[in-house]
Design an enzyme around this catalytic site. Sequence first.
Site, PDB file in Angstrom:
ATOM      1  N   LYS A 200      -9.263   5.203   6.438  1.00 20.90           N
ATOM      2  CA  LYS A 200      -7.935   4.669   5.942  1.00 20.90           C
ATOM      3  C   LYS A 200      -8.216   3.375   5.026  1.00 20.90           C
ATOM      4  O   LYS A 200      -9.112   2.595   5.261  1.00 20.90           O
ATOM      5  CB  LYS A 200      -7.315   3.945   7.142  1.00 20.90           C
ATOM      6  CG  LYS A 200      -6.466   5.045   7.863  1.00 20.90           C
ATOM      7  CD  LYS A 200      -5.383   4.572   9.009  1.00 20.90           C
ATOM      8  CE  LYS A 200      -4.277   5.310   9.340  1.00 20.90           C
ATOM      9  NZ  LYS A 200      -3.554   4.550  10.410  1.00 20.90           N
ATOM     10  N   GLY A 201      -7.365   3.407   4.011  1.00 22.06           N
ATOM     11  CA  GLY A 201      -7.633   2.390   2.856  1.00 22.06           C
ATOM     12  C   GLY A 201      -9.014   2.230   2.055  1.00 22.06           C
ATOM     13  O   GLY A 201      -9.045   1.598   1.397  1.00 22.06           O
ATOM     14  N   VAL A 202      -9.597   3.464   2.241  1.00 21.73           N
ATOM     15  CA  VAL A 202     -11.079   3.602   1.637  1.00 21.73           C
ATOM     16  C   VAL A 202     -10.615   4.417   0.493  1.00 21.73           C
ATOM     17  O   VAL A 202     -10.133   5.483   0.530  1.00 21.73           O
ATOM     18  CB  VAL A 202     -11.811   4.034   2.409  1.00 21.73           C
ATOM     19  CG1 VAL A 202     -13.330   4.261   1.842  1.00 21.73           C
ATOM     20  CG2 VAL A 202     -12.132   3.161   3.711  1.00 21.73           C
TER      21      VAL A 202
ATOM     22  N   SER B 234      -2.205   0.312  -4.450  1.00 20.54           N
ATOM     23  CA  SER B 234      -2.830   1.535  -3.914  1.00 20.54           C
ATOM     24  C   SER B 234      -4.498   1.789  -4.295  1.00 20.54           C
ATOM     25  O   SER B 234      -4.469   1.640  -5.690  1.00 20.54           O
ATOM     26  CB  SER B 234      -2.017   2.529  -3.753  1.00 20.54           C
ATOM     27  OG  SER B 234      -2.445   3.947  -3.385  1.00 20.54           O
ATOM     28  N   ALA B 235      -5.231   2.263  -3.501  1.00 19.71           N
ATOM     29  CA  ALA B 235      -6.515   2.788  -3.940  1.00 19.71           C
ATOM     30  C   ALA B 235      -6.288   4.599  -4.555  1.00 19.71           C
ATOM     31  O   ALA B 235      -7.164   4.852  -5.235  1.00 19.71           O
ATOM     32  CB  ALA B 235      -7.427   3.061  -2.963  1.00 19.71           C
ATOM     33  N   SER B 236      -5.124   4.831  -4.220  1.00 23.36           N
ATOM     34  CA  SER B 236      -4.781   6.438  -4.593  1.00 23.36           C
ATOM     35  C   SER B 236      -4.849   6.598  -6.242  1.00 23.36           C
ATOM     36  O   SER B 236      -4.020   5.795  -6.692  1.00 23.36           O
ATOM     37  CB  SER B 236      -3.378   6.787  -4.144  1.00 23.36           C
ATOM     38  OG  SER B 236      -3.174   8.195  -4.688  1.00 23.36           O
TER      39      SER B 236
ATOM     40  N   ARG C  31     -11.674   7.235  -2.604  1.00 20.90           N
ATOM     41  CA  ARG C  31     -12.080   8.514  -2.656  1.00 20.90           C
ATOM     42  C   ARG C  31     -13.755   8.888  -2.198  1.00 20.90           C
ATOM     43  O   ARG C  31     -14.215   9.511  -1.642  1.00 20.90           O
ATOM     44  CB  ARG C  31     -11.638   9.528  -3.796  1.00 20.90           C
ATOM     45  CG  ARG C  31     -11.887  10.821  -3.482  1.00 20.90           C
ATOM     46  CD  ARG C  31     -11.514  11.550  -4.951  1.00 20.90           C
ATOM     47  NE  ARG C  31      -9.964  11.252  -5.289  1.00 20.90           N
ATOM     48  CZ  ARG C  31      -9.628  11.421  -6.625  1.00 20.90           C
ATOM     49  NH1 ARG C  31     -10.379  11.934  -7.360  1.00 20.90           N
ATOM     50  NH2 ARG C  31      -8.440  11.154  -6.830  1.00 20.90           N
TER      51      ARG C  31
ATOM     52  N   ASP D 222       1.007  -1.172   0.247  1.00 19.98           N
ATOM     53  CA  ASP D 222       0.156  -0.033  -0.106  1.00 19.98           C
ATOM     54  C   ASP D 222       0.978   1.173  -0.032  1.00 19.98           C
ATOM     55  O   ASP D 222       2.107   1.182   0.360  1.00 19.98           O
ATOM     56  CB  ASP D 222      -0.865   0.064   1.243  1.00 19.98           C
ATOM     57  CG  ASP D 222      -1.834   1.136   1.285  1.00 19.98           C
ATOM     58  OD1 ASP D 222      -2.419   1.504   0.320  1.00 19.98           O
ATOM     59  OD2 ASP D 222      -2.179   1.796   2.475  1.00 19.98           O
ATOM     60  N   LEU D 223       0.520   2.482  -0.202  1.00 17.01           N
ATOM     61  CA  LEU D 223       1.241   3.561  -0.562  1.00 17.01           C
ATOM     62  C   LEU D 223       1.128   4.492   0.715  1.00 17.01           C
ATOM     63  O   LEU D 223       2.013   4.690   1.692  1.00 17.01           O
ATOM     64  CB  LEU D 223       0.915   4.299  -1.722  1.00 17.01           C
ATOM     65  CG  LEU D 223       1.585   5.450  -1.731  1.00 17.01           C
ATOM     66  CD1 LEU D 223       3.070   5.400  -2.149  1.00 17.01           C
ATOM     67  CD2 LEU D 223       1.205   6.231  -3.176  1.00 17.01           C
ATOM     68  N   ASP D 224      -0.134   4.953   1.025  1.00 21.83           N
ATOM     69  CA  ASP D 224      -0.351   5.885   2.064  1.00 21.83           C
ATOM     70  C   ASP D 224      -0.121   5.194   3.534  1.00 21.83           C
ATOM     71  O   ASP D 224      -0.770   4.343   3.713  1.00 21.83           O
ATOM     72  CB  ASP D 224      -1.794   6.575   2.108  1.00 21.83           C
ATOM     73  CG  ASP D 224      -2.060   7.310   0.723  1.00 21.83           C
ATOM     74  OD1 ASP D 224      -1.164   7.306   0.205  1.00 21.83           O
ATOM     75  OD2 ASP D 224      -3.268   7.501   0.465  1.00 21.83           O
TER      76      ASP D 224
ATOM     77  N   ASP E 147      -1.678  -0.685   6.243  1.00 22.74           N
ATOM     78  CA  ASP E 147      -1.677  -0.104   7.503  1.00 22.74           C
ATOM     79  C   ASP E 147      -3.283   0.046   7.758  1.00 22.74           C
ATOM     80  O   ASP E 147      -3.602   0.669   8.830  1.00 22.74           O
ATOM     81  CB  ASP E 147      -0.986   1.205   7.566  1.00 22.74           C
ATOM     82  CG  ASP E 147      -1.505   2.222   6.553  1.00 22.74           C
ATOM     83  OD1 ASP E 147      -2.363   1.852   5.486  1.00 22.74           O
ATOM     84  OD2 ASP E 147      -1.751   3.568   7.157  1.00 22.74           O
TER      85      ASP E 147
ATOM     86  N   ASN F  33      -3.580   9.333  -7.400  1.00 22.77           N
ATOM     87  CA  ASN F  33      -2.388  10.137  -7.474  1.00 22.77           C
ATOM     88  C   ASN F  33      -1.115   9.495  -7.134  1.00 22.77           C
ATOM     89  O   ASN F  33      -0.281  10.203  -6.777  1.00 22.77           O
ATOM     90  CB  ASN F  33      -2.425  11.253  -6.428  1.00 22.77           C
ATOM     91  CG  ASN F  33      -3.932  12.225  -6.433  1.00 22.77           C
ATOM     92  OD1 ASN F  33      -3.946  12.769  -7.581  1.00 22.77           O
ATOM     93  ND2 ASN F  33      -4.950  12.290  -5.926  1.00 22.77           N
TER      94      ASN F  33
END
Length: 219
Positions: A46-48, A115-117, A50, A10-12, A171, A119
């Site tokens: 967290k992990g959700v 990652s869900a991001s 946008r 995961d990223l964030d 995380d 960006n």
Amino acid sequence: MSPITACLFDLDGVLVDTAKYHYIAWKRLAEELGFEFTEQDNERLKGVSRMASLDILLEIGGLAPDEETKLDLAAKKNAWYVEYISTMDASEILPGALEFIQSLKERGIKVALGSASKNAMLILNNTGLTPYFDAIIDGTKTQQAKPDPEVFTLGARELGVPTESCVVFEDAEAGIEAATRAGMRCVGIGSPETLGRANLVISSLEGFTVDRLLGLQEK
């Protein structure tokens, strides 16, 4: 158990700390809408994805706008967030993350982002992490948000490895569940109370070694 041949990150909150920028942007949106958004509320995001995060925020505020308004709100929050992360650099890579990824590469273990991001590429490019990944799966490539396992199963497919040979680093509870549903082992980064479903929980990647990771093959 299958040998470990790939790691998906995961990223964030795992490789970089962008959570603070998400929080600042969501809090700014909530204030504009006329209600308070706390750090405790932010834990639920967290992990959700946008749009799912926006739904939670609107639920907290007791608001139910139409879909067009929701898209406008999500775009506004994202514009603020992009503005904040555009100034990121390598100094914002979390302690031990780069060293651990480098040690994986040296041992021939494949590395992917999950990652869900949407960006993610901006963040990876700004921090210099992009070249270390054999596959990058982000919010622009997925249809389903965690805890759906899609982001991790796509990662395994792009790496060309079976899911049972992958270990996910996460995380968030939603990410742990996604990894489990994908049939992958998982290392939780954070609190054992929150991430207890992971195969192993560590406080950070600082000091974590490939040999300790490979110990999961025995479990």
